[in-house]
Design a protein around this motif. Structure first.
Motif, PDB file in Angstrom:
ATOM      1  N   GLN A   1       0.806  -1.218   0.000  1.00  0.00           N
ATOM      2  CA  GLN A   1       0.000   0.000   0.000  1.00  0.00           C
ATOM      3  C   GLN A   1       0.845   1.277   0.000  1.00  0.00           C
ATOM      4  N   GLN A   2       2.129   1.192   0.312  1.00  0.00           N
ATOM      5  CA  GLN A   2       2.951   2.390   0.448  1.00  0.00           C
ATOM      6  C   GLN A   2       4.190   2.323  -0.435  1.00  0.00           C
ATOM      7  N   THR A   3       4.335   3.348  -1.264  1.00  0.00           N
ATOM      8  CA  THR A   3       5.470   3.450  -2.173  1.00  0.00           C
ATOM      9  C   THR A   3       6.046   4.853  -2.082  1.00  0.00           C
ATOM     10  N   SER A   4       7.357   4.962  -1.973  1.00  0.00           N
ATOM     11  CA  SER A   4       8.035   6.254  -2.000  1.00  0.00           C
ATOM     12  C   SER A   4       8.758   6.386  -3.323  1.00  0.00           C
ATOM     13  N   VAL A   5       8.592   7.538  -3.975  1.00  0.00           N
ATOM     14  CA  VAL A   5       9.242   7.801  -5.256  1.00  0.00           C
ATOM     15  C   VAL A   5       9.982   9.124  -5.152  1.00  0.00           C
TER      16      VAL A   5
ATOM     17  N   GLY B   1      -4.311  -6.657  -1.893  1.00  0.00           N
ATOM     18  CA  GLY B   1      -4.500  -5.228  -1.749  1.00  0.00           C
ATOM     19  C   GLY B   1      -3.373  -4.430  -2.377  1.00  0.00           C
ATOM     20  N   ARG B   2      -2.787  -4.954  -3.447  1.00  0.00           N
ATOM     21  CA  ARG B   2      -1.648  -4.325  -4.109  1.00  0.00           C
ATOM     22  C   ARG B   2      -1.912  -2.867  -4.427  1.00  0.00           C
ATOM     23  N   GLY B   3      -0.870  -2.065  -4.296  1.00  0.00           N
ATOM     24  CA  GLY B   3      -1.029  -0.650  -4.594  1.00  0.00           C
ATOM     25  C   GLY B   3       0.205  -0.041  -5.140  1.00  0.00           C
TER      26      GLY B   3
END
Length: 89
Positions: free
Chosen positions: A34-38, A87-89
């Motif tokens: 659920q959480q990705t940092s770019v 719940g891929r995000g």
């Protein structure tokens, strides 16, 4: 000069990843599904096809989001939480 934040706040450093659509190269950390940092730098901003066409506020690049998702599913980038892709995000 771009400062790269490699602090291990969640157990993994930022990793370089290039968008499959426009080859914009960003740094990515996938802390969970659920959480990705770019982290964008100036060359990535200039290369992003979706960012270039955003009329006003840029809310994210769909092509990059799909590239990150595929990289996480194949193991090319680590998902730190170790949970499954539900719940891929």
């Amino acid at each position: 000069m771009t400062r790269v934040d490699n602090r291990l706040a969640d157990g993994a450093p930022m990793r370089p990843l290039s968008c499959e659509r426009c080859a914009a190269r960003v740094l990515v950390r996938k802390s969970s599904w659920q959480q990705t940092s770019v982290q964008w730098d100036a060359p990535a901003v200039a290369a992003c096809a979706e960012r270039d066409t955003a009329a006003t506020a840029f809310e994210g690049c769909g092509a990059l989001r799909e590239t990150i998702r595929a990289a996480a599913l194949t193991g090319a980038i680590e998902v730190v939480d170790g949970g499954g892709p539900a719940g891929r995000g």
